[in-house]
Design an enzyme around this catalytic site. Structure first.
Site, mmCIF file in Angstrom:
data_model
loop_
_atom_site.group_PDB
_atom_site.id
_atom_site.type_symbol
_atom_site.label_atom_id
_atom_site.label_comp_id
_atom_site.label_asym_id
_atom_site.label_seq_id
_atom_site.Cartn_x
_atom_site.Cartn_y
_atom_site.Cartn_z
ATOM 1 N N ASP A 101 54.836 -36.606 35.439
ATOM 2 C CA ASP A 101 54.880 -37.098 36.824
ATOM 3 C C ASP A 101 56.291 -37.553 37.206
ATOM 4 O O ASP A 101 56.602 -37.674 38.392
ATOM 5 C CB ASP A 101 53.880 -38.265 36.998
ATOM 6 C CG ASP A 101 54.074 -39.375 35.968
ATOM 7 O OD1 ASP A 101 54.559 -39.093 34.855
ATOM 8 O OD2 ASP A 101 53.734 -40.537 36.276
ATOM 9 N N TYR A 124 65.373 -38.286 31.862
ATOM 10 C CA TYR A 124 64.126 -37.772 31.270
ATOM 11 C C TYR A 124 63.436 -36.826 32.261
ATOM 12 O O TYR A 124 63.073 -35.697 31.905
ATOM 13 C CB TYR A 124 63.209 -38.953 30.909
ATOM 14 C CG TYR A 124 61.799 -38.546 30.540
ATOM 15 C CD1 TYR A 124 61.518 -37.951 29.317
ATOM 16 C CD2 TYR A 124 60.737 -38.752 31.431
ATOM 17 C CE1 TYR A 124 60.211 -37.567 28.988
ATOM 18 C CE2 TYR A 124 59.433 -38.384 31.099
ATOM 19 C CZ TYR A 124 59.185 -37.791 29.882
ATOM 20 O OH TYR A 124 57.904 -37.412 29.560
HETATM 21 N N1 LIG Z 1 53.821 -40.583 27.186
HETATM 22 C C1 LIG Z 1 53.645 -40.447 28.497
HETATM 23 O O1 LIG Z 1 53.349 -41.413 29.219
HETATM 24 C C2 LIG Z 1 53.789 -39.098 29.138
HETATM 25 C C3 LIG Z 1 53.639 -39.012 30.519
HETATM 26 C C4 LIG Z 1 53.755 -37.774 31.110
HETATM 27 C C5 LIG Z 1 54.011 -36.655 30.342
HETATM 28 N N2 LIG Z 1 54.180 -36.759 28.995
HETATM 29 C C6 LIG Z 1 54.491 -35.555 28.242
HETATM 30 O O2 LIG Z 1 53.422 -35.303 27.338
HETATM 31 C C7 LIG Z 1 53.930 -34.627 26.175
HETATM 32 C C8 LIG Z 1 53.471 -35.363 24.924
HETATM 33 O O3 LIG Z 1 54.026 -36.661 24.948
HETATM 34 P P1 LIG Z 1 53.555 -37.820 23.968
HETATM 35 O O4 LIG Z 1 53.213 -38.989 24.817
HETATM 36 O O5 LIG Z 1 52.590 -37.298 22.975
HETATM 37 O O6 LIG Z 1 54.955 -38.118 23.255
HETATM 38 P P2 LIG Z 1 55.256 -38.700 21.799
HETATM 39 O O7 LIG Z 1 54.100 -39.504 21.308
HETATM 40 O O8 LIG Z 1 56.609 -39.325 21.915
HETATM 41 O O9 LIG Z 1 55.346 -37.389 20.919
HETATM 42 C C9 LIG Z 1 56.403 -36.496 21.006
HETATM 43 C C10 LIG Z 1 56.591 -35.895 19.638
HETATM 44 O O10 LIG Z 1 57.662 -34.943 19.722
HETATM 45 C C11 LIG Z 1 58.395 -35.039 18.527
HETATM 46 N N3 LIG Z 1 59.742 -34.516 18.708
HETATM 47 C C12 LIG Z 1 60.810 -35.103 19.285
HETATM 48 N N4 LIG Z 1 61.866 -34.273 19.243
HETATM 49 C C13 LIG Z 1 61.448 -33.138 18.649
HETATM 50 C C14 LIG Z 1 62.073 -31.909 18.318
HETATM 51 N N5 LIG Z 1 63.367 -31.688 18.588
HETATM 52 N N6 LIG Z 1 61.343 -30.950 17.719
HETATM 53 C C15 LIG Z 1 60.040 -31.158 17.428
HETATM 54 N N7 LIG Z 1 59.393 -32.307 17.678
HETATM 55 C C16 LIG Z 1 60.098 -33.279 18.304
HETATM 56 C C17 LIG Z 1 58.408 -36.506 18.191
HETATM 57 O O11 LIG Z 1 58.671 -36.679 16.818
HETATM 58 P P3 LIG Z 1 59.687 -37.837 16.322
HETATM 59 O O12 LIG Z 1 59.141 -39.118 16.914
HETATM 60 O O13 LIG Z 1 59.592 -37.735 14.850
HETATM 61 O O14 LIG Z 1 61.024 -37.460 16.885
HETATM 62 C C18 LIG Z 1 56.974 -36.912 18.570
HETATM 63 O O15 LIG Z 1 56.105 -36.808 17.468
HETATM 64 C C19 LIG Z 1 55.441 -34.567 26.357
HETATM 65 O O16 LIG Z 1 55.804 -33.328 26.891
HETATM 66 C C20 LIG Z 1 55.728 -35.657 27.380
HETATM 67 O O17 LIG Z 1 56.907 -35.397 28.097
HETATM 68 C C21 LIG Z 1 54.058 -37.955 28.383
#
Ligand SMILES: NC(=O)c1ccc[n+]([C@@H]2O[C@H](COP(=O)([O-])OP(=O)(O)OC[C@H]3O[C@@H](n4cnc5c(N)ncnc54)[C@H](OP(=O)(O)O)[C@@H]3O)[C@@H](O)[C@H]2O)c1
Length: 284
Positions: A101, A124
């Protein structure tokens, strides 16, 4: 179907792995096993695993840190997203990508639809928007799901932070002038399971960008109050303005996503965010 999940140790990756494993052959790789910013590594892994669908949950999600580390955020959220989609296109895998979002500036007064103008306020948000564009350019067949305010019992998120703070402090001060919709990872995984119940040809036919969100609207402050009440905690939550809690990255004041396109395409009714919170608390 054979599925590959990248970023599989993140909060969404873990929830997807758990839910989708009940119906599919799932391979999950964490950051240590695949760095999506490495194009050759993406290509090699997808060539080796030969998945039908790749769900890219890997992202640079440290919203404030990205302001001072735009190069890394871009390498992962933009270049990395394109790398995964390009490797999919090369090996006939269908890419599913997740965005945010925060591609919007928050000046709207009605829920955002997919065709609304983007205008990210943060590094971001900019890099995630560039990631969407990279996916579209690399693979004509794709699905991109924009999510908002993701939380669950795994990983780091607002919900877990509030529960932790509640154990340490008598009162919490939380911003009450940013409006959005919290989304439980378990509910998002359920929605993606519905998507993947469709045959591959159907996924290709339904290619495109979707907003995927629960129904309702709240503020971080009211979300925190709902967490306290749902968890049976007496901790008081005081409403403050964003100006009283300055952060390096600017957030949209309003980022409600309208999921009508998703609901129509996949014939599902949206869930209420408050019901999602109940499910999340019950699953602790
Ligand atoms: N969290 C929110 O509120 C939110 C809101 C809207 C959209 N999203 C989107 O939803 C998706 C999932 O997010 P999430 O909340 O599950 O995030 P998350 O918990 O931070 O998980 C992201 C994962 O990506 C891994 N990562 C980071 N850099 C990487 C790389 N270069 N290669 C491979 N893995 C890598 C991280 O591992 P390390 O920690 O070991 O680096 C982490 O395990 C993302 O696309 C995010 O932008 C999230």
């Amino acid at each position: 179907m054979k599925l590959l999940i990248t970023g599989a140790r993140g909060q969404l990756g873990l929830a997807l792995q758990r839910r989708l494993s009940t119906a599919h052959d799932v391979v999950g790789v964490g950051h240590a096993e695949l760095d999506i910013s490495d194009a050759v590594a993406c290509e090699r892994l997808i060539a080796q695993i030969r998945p039908d669908v790749v769900l890219n949950c890997a992202a640079y999600t440290a919203v404030d840190k990205a302001e001072t580390d735009p190069t890394t955020a871009f390498a992962i959220n933009a270049t990395g997203a394109g790398n995964v989609a390009a490797a999919c296109a090369a090996h006939r895998a269908f890419p599913i990508h997740f965005s945010t979002d925060y591609v919007f500036d928050g000046n709207a007064t009605r829920a955002y639809v997919e065709t609304n103008q983007t205008n990210p306020l943060s590094v971001y948000g900019q890099t995630k928007l560039q990631g969407e564009q990279a996916v579209v350019a690399a693979s004509p067949a794709h699905m991109i799901f924009r999510l908002s305010w993701v939380y669950g019992n795994d990983g780091a998120n607002f919900y877990k932070t509030m529960l932790r703070f509640a154990a340490e402090r008598p009162t919490l001060r939380v911003v009450a002038d940013q409006f959005g919709v919290p989304n439980y990872t378990g509910d998002l995984a359920e929605a993606i399971a519905t998507v993947l119940s469709r045959p591959r040809a159907e996924l290709e036919r339904l290619s495109g960008l979707y907003h995927l969100s629960a129904v309702g609207v709240t503020t971080w402050c009211d979300f925190a109050r709902a967490i306290m009440s749902g968890a049976g905690l007496a901790t008081q939550v005081e409403a403050i303005a964003t100006t009283e809690y300055p952060t390096p990255a600017k957030r949209p004041a309003f980022s409600v996503l309208d999921s009508a396109k998703f609901a129509a395409a996949f014939a599902v009714a949206g869930v209420l965010w408050r019901d999602g919170l109940e499910r999340c608390l019950a699953a602790r």
